[in-house]
Enzyme design. Structure first.
Site, PDB file in Angstrom:
ATOM      1  N   LYS A 177     -15.278   3.501   2.050  1.00 51.67           N
ATOM      2  CA  LYS A 177     -15.127   2.136   2.542  1.00 51.67           C
ATOM      3  C   LYS A 177     -14.925   2.167   4.046  1.00 51.67           C
ATOM      4  O   LYS A 177     -14.306   3.097   4.582  1.00 51.67           O
ATOM      5  CB  LYS A 177     -13.918   1.451   1.888  1.00 51.67           C
ATOM      6  CG  LYS A 177     -13.541   0.102   2.484  1.00 51.67           C
ATOM      7  CD  LYS A 177     -12.202  -0.403   1.966  1.00 51.67           C
ATOM      8  CE  LYS A 177     -11.771  -1.674   2.708  1.00 51.67           C
ATOM      9  NZ  LYS A 177     -10.482  -2.187   2.228  1.00 51.67           N
ATOM     10  N   GLU A 222      -0.912 -10.753   5.728  1.00 53.70           N
ATOM     11  CA  GLU A 222      -0.675  -9.410   5.182  1.00 53.70           C
ATOM     12  C   GLU A 222       0.590  -8.785   5.748  1.00 53.70           C
ATOM     13  O   GLU A 222       0.674  -8.478   6.945  1.00 53.70           O
ATOM     14  CB  GLU A 222      -1.875  -8.496   5.456  1.00 53.70           C
ATOM     15  CG  GLU A 222      -1.768  -7.148   4.774  1.00 53.70           C
ATOM     16  CD  GLU A 222      -3.119  -6.547   4.432  1.00 53.70           C
ATOM     17  OE1 GLU A 222      -3.132  -5.486   3.783  1.00 53.70           O
ATOM     18  OE2 GLU A 222      -4.147  -7.138   4.788  1.00 53.70           O
TER      19      GLU A 222
END
Length: 415
Positions: A177, A222
């Site tokens: 990723k 976050e």
């Protein structure tokens, strides 16, 4: 005053309780606000009693060591004893080891705080100074302004080409990723009141951390890590979908996200990186067994909450150093993902996707990832960033659309 880690000076810190202050943003500087706010609670700073600057691969570890040295040398009177009272520093750190951006810890002269119905003021002076800073007055906001943000170094078409290049490298087995970002640019008129954008962010995204430190500002969903009294918690976000046009389509969008193999894989990679980084510092560490859909005003995220008990005396900055960069903002394997980012992003991320937050005298603190944000320079130049986690089956048009959703908080706050 700006000093190096080896020349920190002792400070005298006094916190006293205030009658409840409903809004703390008006107490900050219009052009250089220091803010950490969520659901109307947090801390806001004015002035600089001390500024510590760091660069390089060990910038966060340097900051942690310097902070411990400073805290040990300070005299702190804090009968309030709330998270954010007493000696605190606001911090923002560059994403990349090689970034030209300076990483900083800023100790304000004045901190106004509000939490759980309790409000306080902290005044900070150098120990050799005789007089404490005066109590500030709330200042009205300046004139309104509206900005249009334009493509930066990476255009929409160039971003889609970068996504194609990344997916090919992932399918070839080079990495699992990578997170790719693009940028938008604008210019703020002289003497504009930056707090106006912060008000829009705080009201529009109350469940996010609205932050402003050294010109880096935004509203991040976050939580990188929060440490209080020997415990920690974090919230991992990875995997995104748009909100629906009505209740039925909104429900379907959340369900589709929970069933998306691409998003679930991307999320699992991000959770694994956080758990692996925190585990050596904890005696217990728990994570949600399954991700849950987190609803924000403009999109859905897959989210996992992580909590634990510290076992090695680490402070919040020690954990920030262990965590950064997570797979949620870099990719995996980390070293390969960072190399791909360098090759495919034609700009320095500066503080975007780096840690931002605050730390207290005992090492407790709250840190988010600097997302949904922009860097405002003294010149008035603004650069906003938004990125997406790219997997082998990513579709360039969808990733581009996701960046547009993630730009919304900033483009609407300034526009």
């Amino acid at each position: 005053m700006t000093v190096t880690a080896t020349r920190v000076q002792a400070l005298t810190v006094e916190t006293t309780q205030l009658d409840d202050v409903r809004h703390i943003l008006p107490f900050t500087d219009a052009h250089a606000p220091l803010v950490w706010l969520r659901k109307g609670e947090g801390i806001a700073g004015a002035g600089e009693a001390l500024r510590l600057e760091f660069h390089g691969a060990d910038r966060i570890a340097q900051a942690s060591a310097a902070w411990k040295q400073l805290a040990a040398a300070c005299t702190v009177t804090d009968p309030v004893r709330m998270p954010g009272s007493g000696l605190v520093a606001f911090g923002t750190f560059a994403f990349d080891d090689e970034s030209a951006a300076t990483s900083v810890l800023i100790v304000p002269r004045i901190v106004i705080g509000r939490r759980g119905g309790t409000a306080w003021i902290t005044r900070i002076r150098h120990t050799d100074e005789q007089v404490m800073p005066t109590v500030p007055h709330a200042q009205p906001f300046g004139a309104e302004y509206r900005l249009t943000m334009l493509p930066g170094a990476l255009t929409r078409e160039a971003y889609k080409r970068a996504v194609v290049a990344a997916t090919e490298r992932i399918r070839d087995g080079e990495l699992e990723k990578v997170v790719l970002a693009r940028d938008l640019r604008a210019h703020l008129p002289i003497e504009s009141d930056v707090r106006r954008a912060l008000v829009e962010l705080a009201l529009g995204y109350p469940d996010c951390w609205t932050y402003a430190v050294d010109g880096m500002l935004g509203s991040s969903p976050e939580t990188l890590v929060r440490v209080h009294g020997g415990t920690l918690d974090a919230r991992v976000l990875a995997g995104t979908s748009a909100r629906g046009r009505d209740a039925a389509s909104d429900h379907d969008s959340a369900d589709d996200l929970l069933r998306s193999s691409k998003d679930l894989h991307e999320h699992a990679v991000a959770v694994r990186s956080v758990v692996d980084a925190l585990a050596p510092h904890t005696s217990t560490l728990e994570a949600s067994s399954q991700p849950f859909p987190l609803k924000l005003p403009n999109l859905w995220h897959l989210a996992t909450d992580v909590s634990g008990t510290l076992s090695d005396g680490s402070g919040s900055l020690d954990l920030v150093a262990a965590l950064h960069p997570t797979a949620a903002v870099a990719g995996t394997p980390t070293d390969v993902a960072l190399r791909v980012i360098h090759e495919l992003e034609p700009f320095d991320r500066e503080r975007y996707a780096g840690p931002v937050g605050w730390i207290g005298a005992n090492g407790d603190g709250e840190w988010a990832i600097a997302l949904r944000g922009a860097q405002v320079k003294a010149s008035g130049d603004i650069t906003a960033y938004a990125g997406c986690g790219i997997m082998g089956d990513s579709v360039p048009e969808r990733e581009l659309a996701e960046t547009s959703m993630k730009f919304r908080p900033i483009t609407e706050a300034f526009g």
